[in-house]
Structures are given as C-alpha cells and as structure tokens.
Design an enzyme around this catalytic site. Structure first.
Site, PDB file in Angstrom:
ATOM      1  N   ASP A 255       0.794  -1.238   0.059  1.00 13.85           N
ATOM      2  CA  ASP A 255      -0.080  -0.056   0.185  1.00 13.85           C
ATOM      3  C   ASP A 255       1.026   1.306  -0.082  1.00 13.85           C
ATOM      4  OD1 ASP A 255      -2.254  -1.843   0.285  1.00 13.85           O
ATOM      5  OD2 ASP A 255      -2.065  -1.476   2.337  1.00 13.85           O
ATOM      6  N   ARG A 256       0.347   2.195  -0.638  1.00  9.93           N
ATOM      7  CA  ARG A 256       0.879   3.461  -0.715  1.00  9.93           C
ATOM      8  C   ARG A 256       1.591   4.117   0.639  1.00  9.93           C
ATOM      9  NH1 ARG A 256      -1.155   9.295  -3.436  1.00  9.93           N
ATOM     10  NH2 ARG A 256       0.976  10.311  -2.850  1.00  9.93           N
TER      11      ARG A 256
END
Length: 267
Positions: A66-67
């Site tokens: 995930d970012r």
C-alpha cells in the site's frame, strides 16, 4: 551488498537491499506509489519509473505494498522471472513479516481468521465476495503514556508483529482494526484522535506499518532468499522513544534450503 538507510527525501534513490542478474529487492519509502494510478493523477514519482531510471533497465513489480506502507519489495529484471515470482506470490509460497504500532495492548499471540471482501473499487463492497483471510499476530512490546488522547487518563500502544497467511487488500490493517487494535496513522481503518496525537506530538504523520522481512523462492538459485530491511528514520526514532530499540530490524540477507519448513499457506 550493503544497504543504504531508507530515505524520506522525495528525490533520493531507492535503497537497494539485494540485487543479482534476476531480481532486485528495495526498501520502499512510505507515501510512494508503486506505479502510475488513475487515482493519483497529480503524482510525479513512482517506484517503477524511479527504479528503472536508477538501474538503467526495465523492472517488473510482482507484488504490492500500500502507498503508506514502507518496507521490502522485490522486482524482477525480466518478464520470465516476473512470471515465476508472481506465481510464487499467488500460490502463497512467500513468507512476510510486518511490524505495526497499534492502539491498545494487543494479545501475546493470536491467529486472526476473518474473511475479507475484496476492495477493488469496481463495484460496491456488498457485491464483492468475502474471501478467506488469515493473519498471525504477536505482541512484541507495549508502552503506556501519561497523556489523555481518548476517554482514559493515559494511552497505551503496542508493537505488533504480523505475518499474513493470505494476500487480501489491506489485510493487516483490516484484521487488526476488526480485532480492536487499529494501526496508528491508518486514516481509513484507524482512529482520528490517536492519529492526530502521533502526527502533532510525536512527529509521526504516517501509517506505522512496515514490511520488514520477505522470504521467497529464488527463481534461478533453487533456494529461498530472505531479505530484511531497517525501518525508516521516523519509525526508528519512535521505537527508541518508546524503549523498543531492541526490536529494531536490521538489514540482512540469508539463504535457506528449499525444503526448509517456513512458508505458511492460507487455509
């Protein structure tokens, strides 16, 4: 190959943890997207393009983080190796270890076995099937601060080790939140008052989740490669502040026989 410490400089090169003719393992900084996305039209820097320019050759992502999550990521250096590695991830032949800072005092050890609906954004969640998902968690340490953040006069937080046994989207974040221990900095599944406290008082405005170890079958060597990464500076400083320095991961590379019984598979 020695690693350079993970940097939060937006223009800094990505720290290389391991590299050979088939693949490269890097330390992803929090906040960096892996590749271009229609949901982030204003972004100008992505891992794939940055690593390609840094190495002077094409790279192929075979899994995702995930970012806001930092930590270990592996990229193939050819389409053929990318196919092999992607299959290893799909077939749950990968062992992953994460560290997370959560609200509350988590359990000593527990298996979280909660089905999760996929979150691909293509249709409403209610129409998405619930898929089996399991995560093993263990509390490594905890701290109590004499600060009222919620309704209690003091606030307690824990350092959790998480080992996902399946690969659902946002699995660790969702599982810990469902169990009552949301990860600090999780805007979607966490609690805003605790997130703000860490941002404003502890200089931690990010999701406190890091992939610190990845173990997978090397596509050419016939052995398992295990790569560990240190935390970014902000998480390192927080661990030291909380008295958790003994749990700080270090950069390490290890090889294991293919029959070593360490891979966990989803039920």
């Amino acid at each position: 190959m020695p690693a350079t410490p993970p940097s939060q400089d937006a223009c800094a090169p990505l720290p290389i943890l391991y590299r050979d003719a088939a693949l490269v393992v890097v330390a992803k900084p929090s906040g960096l997207l892996v590749h271009r996305s229609a949901l982030a039209r204003g972004e100008t820097r992505f891992m794939v393009q940055t690593l390609r320019d840094q190495l002077g050759q094409r790279v192929y992502p075979v899994h995702r983080l995930d970012r806001p999550t930092s930590g270990v990521m592996v990229f193939a250096l050819s389409p053929e190796v990318a196919t092999q590695l992607a299959q290893a991830f799909t077939q749950q032949q990968i062992a992953k270890r994460y560290l997370a800072v959560v609200r509350g005092v988590g359990p000593d050890a527990e298996r979280l076995d909660y089905p999760l609906r996929e979150e691909d954004g293509s249709r409403p969640k209610a129409q998405m099937p619930a898929m089996p998902a399991a995560t093993e968690i263990r509390r490594l340490d905890s701290v109590e601060l004499p600060v009222q953040v919620d309704r209690y006069p003091s606030s307690r937080y824990s350092l959790i080790e998480a080992r996902p046994l399946s690969g659902r989207r946002h699995q660790i974040r969702r599982h810990l939140s469902q169990r009552g221990y949301p990860i600090i900095g999780d805007a979607k599944h966490g609690k805003g008052n605790h997130n703000r406290f860490f941002k404003e008082r502890l200089d931690c405005p990010r999701l406190l989740l890091a992939a610190v170890e990845l173990r997978f079958p090397h596509p050419l060597e016939g052995r398992q490669l295990q790569v560990s990464a240190p935390l970014q500076e902000d998480m390192q400083q927080l661990f030291e502040r909380f008295g958790w320095a003994a749990h700080l991961p270090q950069h390490d590379i290890a090889w294991h026989d293919t029959d070593s019984p360490t891979f966990a598979t989803a039920p």
